[in-house]
Design a protein around this motif. Structure first.
Motif, short mmCIF file in Angstrom:
data_model
loop_
_atom_site.label_atom_id
_atom_site.label_comp_id
_atom_site.label_asym_id
_atom_site.label_seq_id
_atom_site.Cartn_x
_atom_site.Cartn_y
_atom_site.Cartn_z
N TYR A 44 23.35 64.35 -14.20
CA TYR A 44 23.19 63.08 -13.50
C TYR A 44 22.85 61.93 -14.45
N GLN A 45 22.76 62.27 -15.75
CA GLN A 45 22.49 61.26 -16.78
C GLN A 45 21.25 60.45 -16.44
N LYS A 46 20.20 61.18 -16.05
CA LYS A 46 18.92 60.57 -15.72
C LYS A 46 17.81 61.35 -16.42
N THR A 47 16.84 60.65 -16.93
CA THR A 47 15.66 61.31 -17.48
C THR A 47 14.73 61.66 -16.32
N LEU A 48 14.53 62.96 -16.12
CA LEU A 48 13.78 63.40 -14.94
C LEU A 48 12.35 63.78 -15.26
N ILE A 49 12.05 64.15 -16.50
CA ILE A 49 10.70 64.57 -16.87
C ILE A 49 10.30 63.95 -18.21
N PHE A 50 9.01 63.88 -18.42
CA PHE A 50 8.50 63.45 -19.73
C PHE A 50 7.18 64.17 -19.97
N ARG A 51 6.84 64.29 -21.24
CA ARG A 51 5.61 64.99 -21.60
C ARG A 51 4.48 63.99 -21.80
N GLN A 52 3.36 64.23 -21.15
CA GLN A 52 2.21 63.36 -21.24
C GLN A 52 1.39 63.67 -22.50
N PRO A 53 0.51 62.75 -22.89
CA PRO A 53 -0.32 62.97 -24.09
C PRO A 53 -1.14 64.25 -24.03
N ASN A 54 -1.53 64.68 -22.83
CA ASN A 54 -2.34 65.91 -22.71
C ASN A 54 -1.49 67.18 -22.76
N GLY A 55 -0.17 67.04 -22.96
CA GLY A 55 0.72 68.18 -23.09
C GLY A 55 1.38 68.61 -21.80
N GLU A 56 0.91 68.07 -20.68
CA GLU A 56 1.51 68.45 -19.40
C GLU A 56 2.78 67.65 -19.15
N TRP A 57 3.67 68.25 -18.36
CA TRP A 57 4.91 67.58 -18.00
C TRP A 57 4.74 66.85 -16.67
N ALA A 58 5.41 65.70 -16.57
CA ALA A 58 5.36 64.90 -15.34
C ALA A 58 6.75 64.38 -15.04
N LEU A 59 6.96 63.97 -13.80
CA LEU A 59 8.25 63.47 -13.38
C LEU A 59 8.36 61.97 -13.60
N THR A 60 9.56 61.53 -13.97
CA THR A 60 9.85 60.11 -14.01
C THR A 60 10.10 59.62 -12.59
N GLU A 61 10.37 58.35 -12.45
CA GLU A 61 10.67 57.82 -11.12
C GLU A 61 11.92 58.48 -10.54
N ASP A 62 12.94 58.68 -11.39
CA ASP A 62 14.14 59.38 -10.93
C ASP A 62 13.83 60.84 -10.61
N GLY A 63 12.96 61.43 -11.43
CA GLY A 63 12.57 62.81 -11.19
C GLY A 63 11.88 62.99 -9.86
#
Length: 284
Positions: A44-63
């Motif tokens: 879908y050519q969308k960034t769905l997740i990103f890694r936070q400074p604490n090492g946990e993964w979180a969803l982007t707005e598209d995610g």
């Protein structure tokens, strides 16, 4: 929607915040979780997740948008599963191979045509299941249990004899596997032949086939062996034994309506099979 199953991995990662935890929840490995989420992002050519400074993964707005879809799918599937489980009963029968193959299997159409809300699992692995722990709902055994909170009902007496091609006398025979040496039919064979069997099998159908193909004597239920491709009672005056067949279930399931129907079907299977066999065994 292509790759819709990848939504499960995205949702698990959102809920558990780490690849390891998401993988553990999905019973897979972290690499698979990462690969499936990346495939969804690439498609879908969308960034769905990103890694936070604490090492946990979180969803982007598209995610987050995809996660909403995933959650709706999950709830819908769970609702359907609940509805299916509410209308379908699963009953497991534990029995021996020859009962499964020659007594129950020929009559499964009877229960399939009448009980469309019932799933019957016929397990013929020779294990002595623990009914109290739910390893099976109904057991068909060749001996009446002497302990436990069990309800039993006698189904039949099955005659077991010695056979050979055209009933000729021979000392070479096919018997059950050594783990069954303590059973009455094997003890009868040892006493009559005075020696160990030259071939063994845990399956009576295999035993009779070996006897026919190699011109050997064999042991087995009369309704299965007699007159099968030339097998006859050995010399027509060999000893015989009768094995009792019992229906057994745990008393905690005595009010289970699905189990009641299956028990009635099993009883009818024995009655029909042995009536077709000209009453060889005595059905109770």
């Amino acid at each position: 929607m292509q790759y819709w199953d990848d939504l499960r991995y995205l949702l698990a990662l959102d809920q558990h915040r780490s690849l390891n935890n998401a993988a553990r929840f999905l019973k897979t490995d972290p690499t698979t979780v990462s690969r499936r989420v990346k495939r969804l992002s690439d498609y879908y050519q969308k960034t769905l997740i990103f890694r936070q400074p604490n090492g946990e993964w979180a969803l982007t707005e598209d995610g987050e948008k995809f996660a909403v879809i995933a959650q709706r799918c999950s709830v819908a599937i769970e609702t359907i599963e609940d509805q299916i489980q509410a209308t379908t009963s699963n009953i497991t029968i534990s029995t021996t191979d020859f009962v499964a193959d020659y007594i129950l299997a020929p009559h499964v159409r009877n229960i399939l045509s009448e009980q469309n809300d019932l799933v019957v699992d016929i397990d013929s692995n020779h294990q002595n299941v623990r009914l109290a722990y739910g390893e099976a709902d109904l057991a068909i055994r060749l001996r009446r249990p002497s302990s436990g909170s069990l309800i039993t009902s006698k189904l039949a007496d099955i005659e077991v004899n010695l056979f050979s091609m055209s009933g000729r006398m021979t000392k070479q025979w096919v018997g059950l596997s050594s783990k069954f040496d303590h059973q009455p039919e094997m003890q009868m064979g040892f006493e009559f032949f005075g020696c160990q069997p030259v071939l063994r099998s845990s399956n009576f159908a295999t035993i009779r086939k070996l006897a026919v193909e190699h011109d050997l004597a064999c042991i087995g239920p009369k309704f299965m062996m007699d007159e099968w491709q030339g097998l006859k009672l050995l010399n027509h005056f060999t000893p015989s034994i009768h094995r009792e067949v019992w229906s057994v279930f745990h008393e905690k399931n005595k009010n289970d309506e699905a189990l009641k129907r299956v028990r009635c079907w099993v009883k009818d299977c024995f009655k029909e099979q042995f009536e077709l066999s000209n009453g060889s065994p005595c059905v109770r």
